[in-house]
Design an enzyme around this catalytic site. Structure first.
Site, short mmCIF file in Angstrom:
data_model
loop_
_atom_site.label_atom_id
_atom_site.label_comp_id
_atom_site.label_asym_id
_atom_site.label_seq_id
_atom_site.Cartn_x
_atom_site.Cartn_y
_atom_site.Cartn_z
N LYS A 87 55.07 -19.48 2.22
CA LYS A 87 54.47 -20.32 1.18
C LYS A 87 54.11 -21.72 1.68
CE LYS A 87 54.77 -17.35 -2.28
NZ LYS A 87 53.55 -16.74 -2.83
N GLU A 109 53.44 -23.38 -10.02
CA GLU A 109 54.29 -22.40 -10.68
C GLU A 109 55.17 -21.77 -9.61
OE1 GLU A 109 51.43 -21.64 -9.39
OE2 GLU A 109 52.00 -19.88 -8.25
N SER A 373 57.93 -12.00 5.27
CA SER A 373 57.33 -13.19 4.65
C SER A 373 58.33 -14.29 4.34
CB SER A 373 56.59 -12.79 3.37
OG SER A 373 57.44 -12.07 2.51
#
Lengths: 393, 264
Positions: A87, A109, A373
Site C-alpha cells: 500500500k 478509507e 502483498s
C-alpha cells in the site's frame, strides 16, 4: 505524449459520482498526466520508494513452500516494505501528487488498516493533514493498525453504518470528499473508484510487477508460468499483472476471498461468481448485488478482501480472458497463514495467504510468482483466535 | 395526453403565473413503510407541493447525508423494493408530477429500457440520478427521451461554466442545482454560493432552475426563491420530521404548508 488515462476497460470503469466531484476528477487526471512524465516528480517518488520505503523488494525463492507444492515458488516480498505492505507504493505516490496539486488535507478509507497506515505515514512524512475512515468492525479486527495511525498523527474516523467494514468506510470517505473537495485529496487505496483512480493506482503499483519480472529474468532467465496475487479491490494484483500483459504465456491468476464458501453466499468473490456487473463507488465493475441492485454484504476473514466490489480493469481482464479469477476460503487461508509461518518463517497477511493457498494447490505450472502483498503482524490476534481448532494442522 | 416532460413544465409554469417558485418536497419511498410513505406523499400534495421527488432507497447513497441515508436503510430493512416504491409514485402521480430519485445501480440492474418502462407505466414524469454525471448519461437520456420522460441533471457550485453549458443544454424538466459543496442535509444558513450558482445555472439553460441540498426552513426556501430559483427542493428536514414524529403525515403536512406559504 499520452494525454489521457483510461476511463474504460472494455465496458467497465467510468465515473459514477456526484457532479460535485467531477471537476476534481478532471483536475486529478490532468495532474497525473503531467506528473508521471515529469522528471522531478519521478525522481522524488523513486528516491522515497528506494530510501524510505525499501524498494526494490527482494524476490525470494521459497524453497520449502516450493518443495510442498512440487514447483518453484518465488515470493515478491512486498511484506518487507516500510509499513508492511504494498500500500505504501500508492500512498507515497498519491501524497506527493496531492502536494503538487496544492491540497494539504488527505482522506483515505481503510479495511485491514494497511492503506490507512501507509497513508498516515506518507502524510506524516510530507506534512499533510490526514483523516482515515474505517469501519468499527475493522477497527476491532485490526486494533494495532488503529493505534499506529493515531501515533502517526492521523485522525481515524469510525464508520458505524452497515457491516462496519471497507464498503462503508469507502462511502464515508467519498462523502467527506464531496464536502471538502476544494481543500482535500482522496487517496483511494485500491484500483477501484471513478476514473482516473483505477489507472492511477495501477500505474503506481506497477513497480511490483516490473521489478519481479526483471528479477526473475535475471535469476531464472525465464518468465513465470503463473503470476498469482490476491484480489480485494485488486491493487497488488493489477500492479503485478500489468508488467506481464504482453507476455501471453504467463498465466495471470487473481485469488478472491471465498469466505465461508462461495455457495454460502458469505464471501468476497464477485469476479469468481460472475453475474451482471454494477456500479459501486464510482465505477461499473464486477460487484456483489441482489436482484434489486442493492449492494450485498461481503464476508472474509481478511479485512482487506472483505469488499463486494473490485477494480474495473480486473473485470475486463476476466472477460477478455487475459486473467482468470478463483477464490480461497477463510479456512484455507488460515491454514496457509500458519503453514507459511512454519515452513518459511514468514507470517503473511491473511490477504496474501489467499494467494499462497491457491499457489500450493496442485497445478500444471513449474514456476509460480506469488505477490506476498503484506505481512501478517496485524492479523495475529484474529488469526490466533480462529486457529485454535486448527492447531497442529 | 401530456408527456412527463410537459407535466413538469406545466407545474413550473403554473407556479410562475402565480409569481412564486414551485415547491418540490423529497419523499423517501418505503420509509418507514410503503403505506406510510404514500400517506406522507399525499400530505405533501395537500400541503401545497407542486411536484414530488420520490427517493428510491439504495444501500450505498453517496450523495446523501446521515438523515436520508438512515431512512433509506430503514426502508430497505422494512422490505421496500424498487417496484413497491415506484408504485407509491404511481399513486401520487395523478395529483402532481412525480420524479424518481434513484442511484445508478438499481437502474442498471433492472436494465435501462425496463426501468424507463417501469416509470412510464406508472405515470412518473422524470428521473434524477445523483451518481450519473453528464458523461455517463447518454444511454439513460435516450431511454427516457423515447418515452417523453425527463432526465433531470444536477449541477454543483464546483461545476465550471463550460461544463454547465453542456449540462444545461441537455437538461430536461428542470436543472437540479445543488446549493452547496456537500451531501444532502440541513444547514444553519443557506450557502454563500447560492446566488452565484443559481445565476450561473440560469444563464446556461432554457429549463427552470430548481435548488436543493441544505434548504430546510421556510426562510431558507424564500431566500432560494429570492435568489432566482424557480423551484425549491426540501429533503432532509422533512425526512427527519417523518423519522421523529408520532404522526408523520400530519407532521410533515404542517411543515410543507409552512414552506408553501413562505414561497407565496
Amino acid at each position: 505524449m499520452i494525454t489521457s488515462v483510461e476511463h474504460r476497460f472494455g465496458p467497465y470503469g467510468g465515473q459514477y459520482v456526484p457532479e460535485t466531484l467531477m471537476p476534481a476528477l478532471a483536475e486529478l487526471e490532468r495532474a497525473w498526466i503531467d506528473a508521471r512524465t515529469d522528471a522531478e516528480f519521478r525522481s522524488s517518488l523513486d528516491v522515497l520508494l528506494r530510501d524510505y520505503a525499501g524498494r526494490p523488494t527482494p524476490l525470494y525463492l521459497a524453497e520449502r513452500l516450493s518443495e510442498a507444492a512440487g514447483r518453484s515458488i518465488y515470493l515478491k516480498r512486498e511484506d518487507l516494505l516500510h509499513t508492511g505492505a504494498h500500500k505504501i507504493n500508492n500512498a507515497l505516490g498519491q501524497a506527493l501528487l496531492a502536494k503538487r496539486m496544492g491540497k494539504r488535507r488527505i482522506i483515505a478509507e481503510t479495511g485491514a488498516g494497511q492503506h490507512g497506515v501507509a497513508t498516515a505515514t506518507a502524510c506524516a512524512l510530507l506534512d499533510l493533514e490526514c483523516v482515515v475512515y474505517m469501519g468499527t468492525e475493522d477497527m476491532r479486527r485490526q486494533k494495532p493498525n488503529v493505534e499506529r495511525m493515531g501515533l502517526l498523527g492521523a485522525r481515524v474516523e469510525p464508520v458505524d453504518a452497515g457491516t462496519r467494514t471497507l464498503k462503508e468506510a469507502t462511502s464515508a470517505a467519498i462523502r467527506d470528499w464531496v464536502t471538502n473537495v476544494a481543500t482535500t485529496h482522496y487517496v483511494i487505496g485500491s484500483a477501484v473508484g471513478p476514473a482516473p483512480y483505477p489507472a492511477l493506482v495501477r500505474d503506481l503499483q506497477r513497480v511490483i510487477g516490473d521489478e519481479a519480472r526483471a528479477q526473475l529474468l535475471e535469476r531464472e532467465h525465464r518468465l513465470p508460468a503463473r503470476a498469482i496475487a490476491c484480489v480485494g479491490g485488486g491493487s497488488n494484483a493489477i500492479g503485478t499483472f500489468a508488467a506481464f500483459y504482453a507476455d501471453r504465456d504467463v498465466e495471470l491468476v487473481g485469488v478472491e476471498a471465498a469466505g465461508e464458501g462461495i455457495e454460502s453466499g458469505r464471501h468476497g468473490a464477485p469476479l469468481t461468481v460472475g453475474g451482471p456487473g454494477g456500479v459501486l463507488h464510482g465505477a461499473f465493475s464486477a460487484i456483489m448485488q441482489d436482484a434489486e441492485g442493492q449492494i450485498s454484504e461481503a464476508h472474509s476473514i481478511s479485512a482487506g478482501l472483505d469488499y463486494p466490489g473490485t477494480g474495473p480493469e480486473h473485470a475486463w481482464l476476466r472477460d477478455s480472458g487475459r486473467a482468470r479469477y478463483t477464490a480461497v476460503t477463510d479456512e484455507e487461508a488460515l491454514a496457509t497463514f500458519a503453514r507459511t509461518a512454519r515452513l518459511e518463517g514468514i507470517i503473511p497477511a491473511l490477504e496474501s495467504a489467499h494467494a499462497l493457498a491457491f499457489a500450493l494447490k496442485p497445478a500444471e505450472s513449474d514456476l509460480d510468482l506469488v505477490c506476498l502483498s503484506g505481512r501478517g503482524d496485524k492479523d495475529l490476534a484474529e488469526a490466533l483466535a480462529r486457529l485454535g481448532p486448527l492447531a497442529g494442522a | 395526453m401530456q408527456t412527463g416532460i410537459e407535466r413538469i413544465a406545466a407545474a413550473f409554469a403554473t407556479a410562475a403565473q402565480q409569481h412564486r417558485a414551485a415547491l418540490m418536497p423529497y419523499l423517501m419511498g418505503g420509509f418507514p413503510d410503503l403505506a406510510t410513505s404514500q400517506a406522507i406523499g399525499e400530505a405533501y400534495v395537500d400541503g401545497g407541493a407542486d411536484l414530488i421527488e420520490l427517493g428510491v432507497p439504495f444501500s450505498d447513497p453517496l450523495a446523501d447525508g446521515p438523515v436520508i441515508h438512515a431512512a433509506g436503510t430503514e426502508a430497505l430493512r422494512n422490505g421496500a423494493t424498487v417496484a413497491g416504491v415506484l408504485d407509491v409514485g404511481a399513486a401520487l402521480a395523478p395529483r402532481v408530477p412525480v420524479l424518481a430519485m434513484c442511484y445508478a445501480n438499481p437502474i442498471y440492474r433492472r436494465g435501462l429500457e425496463e426501468f424507463a418502462d417501469a416509470l412510464a407505466e406508472r405515470g412518473i414524469a422524470g428521473l434524477i440520478v445523483p451518481d450519473l454525471p453528464f458523461e455517463e448519461a447518454p444511454a439513460v437520456l435516450a431511454a427516457l427521451d423515447a418515452r417523453g420522460l425527463a432526465l433531470v441533471p444536477l449541477v454543483a457550485p464546483t461545476t465550471p461554466d463550460e461544463r454547465l453549458a453542456r449540462i444545461g443544454a441537455r437538461a430536461r424538466g428542470f436543472l437540479y442545482t445543488v446549493s452547496l459543496t456537500g451531501t444532502t442535509g440541513e444547514r444553519a444558513a443557506v450557502d454563500g454560493a447560492l446566488h452565484d450558482v443559481i445565476a450561473r445555472a440560469a444563464r446556461h439553460t432554457d429549463v427552470p432552475v430548481a435548488v436543493g441540498f441544505g434548504i430546510a426552513t421556510p426562510e431558507q426556501a424564500a431566500e432560494a426563491a429570492a435568489a432566482g430559483a424557480r423551484g425549491v427542493i426540501v429533503g432532509s428536514r422533512l425526512v427527519r420530521e417523518a423519522t421523529e414524529a408520532d404522526d408523520p403525515p400530519a407532521a410533515v403536512g404542517r411543515l410543507v404548508r409552512g414552506l408553501a406559504a413562505a414561497l407565496r
